[in-house]
Write an enzyme that holds these catalytic residues in place. Structure first.
Site, PDB file in Angstrom:
ATOM      1  N   GLU A 288       0.819  -1.209   0.000  1.00  0.00           N
ATOM      2  CA  GLU A 288       0.000   0.000   0.000  1.00  0.00           C
ATOM      3  C   GLU A 288       0.852   1.258   0.000  1.00  0.00           C
ATOM      4  OE1 GLU A 288      -4.417  -0.561   1.757  1.00  0.00           O
ATOM      5  OE2 GLU A 288      -3.052   0.433   3.135  1.00  0.00           O
ATOM      6  N   HIS A 309       7.219 -27.094  -1.357  1.00  0.00           N
ATOM      7  CA  HIS A 309       6.523 -28.201  -2.029  1.00  0.00           C
ATOM      8  C   HIS A 309       5.368 -27.705  -2.889  1.00  0.00           C
ATOM      9  CE1 HIS A 309       8.713 -31.285   0.305  1.00  0.00           C
ATOM     10  NE2 HIS A 309       8.877 -30.253   1.108  1.00  0.00           N
ATOM     11  N   LYS A 423     -13.987   0.545  -3.603  1.00  0.00           N
ATOM     12  CA  LYS A 423     -15.008   0.977  -2.645  1.00  0.00           C
ATOM     13  C   LYS A 423     -16.097   1.754  -3.364  1.00  0.00           C
ATOM     14  CE  LYS A 423     -12.002   1.695   1.352  1.00  0.00           C
ATOM     15  NZ  LYS A 423     -11.418   2.720   2.183  1.00  0.00           N
TER      16      LYS A 423
HETATM   17  O1  PA5 Z   1      -3.066   1.574   5.902  1.00  0.00           O
HETATM   18  C1  PA5 Z   1      -4.189   2.036   5.797  1.00  0.00           C
HETATM   19  O2  PA5 Z   1      -4.456   3.222   6.005  1.00  0.00           O
HETATM   20  C2  PA5 Z   1      -5.358   1.137   5.411  1.00  0.00           C
HETATM   21  O3  PA5 Z   1      -4.957  -0.150   5.125  1.00  0.00           O
HETATM   22  C3  PA5 Z   1      -6.359   1.094   6.559  1.00  0.00           C
HETATM   23  O4  PA5 Z   1      -5.736   0.590   7.725  1.00  0.00           O
HETATM   24  C4  PA5 Z   1      -7.572   0.234   6.222  1.00  0.00           C
HETATM   25  O5  PA5 Z   1      -8.118   0.604   4.991  1.00  0.00           O
HETATM   26  C5  PA5 Z   1      -8.631   0.372   7.294  1.00  0.00           C
HETATM   27  O6  PA5 Z   1      -9.011   1.708   7.444  1.00  0.00           O
HETATM   28  P1  PA5 Z   1      -9.775   2.204   8.717  1.00  0.00           P
HETATM   29  O7  PA5 Z   1      -8.895   2.023   9.895  1.00  0.00           O
HETATM   30  O8  PA5 Z   1     -10.066   3.642   8.458  1.00  0.00           O
HETATM   31  O9  PA5 Z   1     -11.023   1.380   8.825  1.00  0.00           O
END
Ligand code: PA5
Length: 433
Positions: A288, A309, A423
């Site tokens: 990310e 394996h 989303k």
């Molecule tokens: O690293 C990030 O910001 C994302 O992976 C969030 O942790 C994830 O989308 C969850 O978001 P939130 O904590 O707002 O529910």
């Protein structure tokens, strides 16, 4: 205390290529220190372990104690950075089968995770597990509006309110979210739930060393003070601008060099199942953070020897577009040995007296040699042990090297604009239905 160590040994990289990155790394170091890099409003994690307030630690420990005293099960609801770190820590430091251990003396609740998928099956099966148990909920979301945890929270909150009454249920709901905004904050304010705030300057995947990770860890019996101590020591160790002396920066530099040489995939290989969720956390952190603007290494992980394996063939002889980062543990928590068997039908007596861990270490060595010979560059990270302290160190090592890696390839480490696309489509479709 032993420290996390980083090593590399491969012919693909010339020492001068690493030396050439000295100045670049120093500049990145400076821009992080002076908070001048892209995304600098999210650098709170850099000195968070140094500044952690004793009051907050004590509050987390006392809330954890309350949960331990009245619950057999804690359901941790969250997705991405709001659950992976806690799950990684619990599996790294505890017995990985702890949810199956039946020890009436042990007051540590079993911890289950929800809100990290939209599977009705998963939710229904978890409901079956908790049906006749005393349980509490810890719901974690920085934005307070993510669909997966919001749905799970609605389901499990209702169950709690049906099992107990609304008042008792409200004492069993613990909220970790933004200090001011979002639906979860509104819930906490309206219903009087116990809540913790996620610092504004720390994003989801960098938040494991805040209440996001620390409360579930404390409930599961992980020593959170040791986790923070490990991270704190790492933050001092990796604050050195000199590439030659800073292992965390060396890892970032080597990844960058290998990527420029056409290696597009980084495989995190490990030989301990207890590391599985750490690898999931690592994939999210790097995927990310780095994967944007058409750039980024693809972070993959393989659990050895299991995956030798299944994926071993591809690693050995497939397309040479990957490198491997191998995680090795110095010490395990068991001295199980292969015992002598007088019949020796399986022919294993040549190993009698050897520990199973010794054999695993030899498998690791053999794998590294084979993959290196097969043309896969290998980076190695040594972790002292499965302790809370080592966990804290390793988290900090990867968080900092990830931020540095992103700066080296000019991407903002702290945004995830691409996550919005699915989303938006999903919400459009749901609203149309
Ligand atoms: O690293 C990030 O910001 C994302 O992976 C969030 O942790 C994830 O989308 C969850 O978001 P939130 O904590 O707002 O529910």
């Amino acid at each position: 205390m032993e420290h996390v160590d980083f090593r590399y040994n491969n012919s693909l990289i010339d020492i001068s290529e690493i030396d050439n990155m000295d100045k670049l790394i120093e500049n990145v170091h400076e821009s992080l220190c002076k908070k001048e890099c892209e995304g600098s409003e999210f650098l709170g994690w850099i000195d968070c372990p140094l500044k952690y307030h004793t009051d907050e630690i004590n509050r987390i420990l006392s809330v954890a104690e309350e949960i331990k005293n009245n619950s057999d099960i804690l359901i941790v609801i969250g997705i991405g950075g709001s659950y992976l770190g806690a799950r990684a820590a619990i599996e790294f430091t505890n017995n990985i089968f702890s949810n199956y251990l039946n020890n009436p003396e042990n007051k540590t609740p079993k911890v289950f995770f929800a809100g990290n998928n939209l599977s009705a099956n998963y939710i229904a099966q978890l409901i079956e597990v908790i049906q006749d148990k005393n349980f509490s909920i810890c719901v974690i979301s920085k934005s307070g509006k993510t669909t997966e945890p919001a749905i799970a929270f609605r389901v499990f909150k209702k169950l709690l309110e049906t099992k107990y009454d609304k008042q008792e249920a409200s004492k069993r709901i613990f909220v970790i979210t933004d200090a001011k905004d979002g639906a979860l904050r509104d819930f906490a304010n309206k219903e009087g739930y116990t809540s913790f705030s996620i610092p504004e300057d720390i994003g989801g995947r960098y938040s494991v060393l805040t209440p996001v990770g620390l409360l579930p860890m404390a409930v599961a019996g992980v020593d959170i003070e040791e986790v923070l101590k490990g991270a704190k020591d790492a933050s001092v160790e990796y604050d050195n601008p000199k590439l030659k002396e800073n292992k965390c920066y060396q890892y970032a530099a080597l990844r960058n060099i290998l990527n420029r040489k056409g290696k597009d995939i980084e495989v995190l290989g490990y030989f301990e199942p207890a590391f599985q969720y750490f690898a999931e956390w690592w994939k999210q952190l790097y995927g990310e953070s780095e994967g944007k603007d058409g750039k980024g290494l693809f972070p993959a992980s393989l659990m050895y020897t299991t995956d030798l394996h299944s994926m071993g063939q591809l690693m050995q002889e497939g397309k040479r577009n990957m490198f491997e980062t191998i995680i090795r543990f110095h010490k395990t928590n068991s001295n199980l040995i292969i015992e002598e068997d007088h019949e020796n039908i399986d022919g294993l007596n040549y190993l009698s007296g050897k520990t199973i861990d010794y054999i695993n270490q030899i498998a690791a060595e053999a794998t590294c040699t084979a993959h290196r010979d097969g043309g896969v560059p290998i980076l190695e990270i040594d972790v002292p042990e499965f302790s809370a302290y080592s966990f804290g160190q390793l988290v900090y090592f990867f968080q900092k090297s990830c931020a540095v890696s992103c700066c080296l390839s000019d991407v903002n480490p702290f945004t995830q604009p691409g996550v919005e696309a699915y989303k938006k489509n999903m919400l459009d479709l749901l609203r149309k239905a």
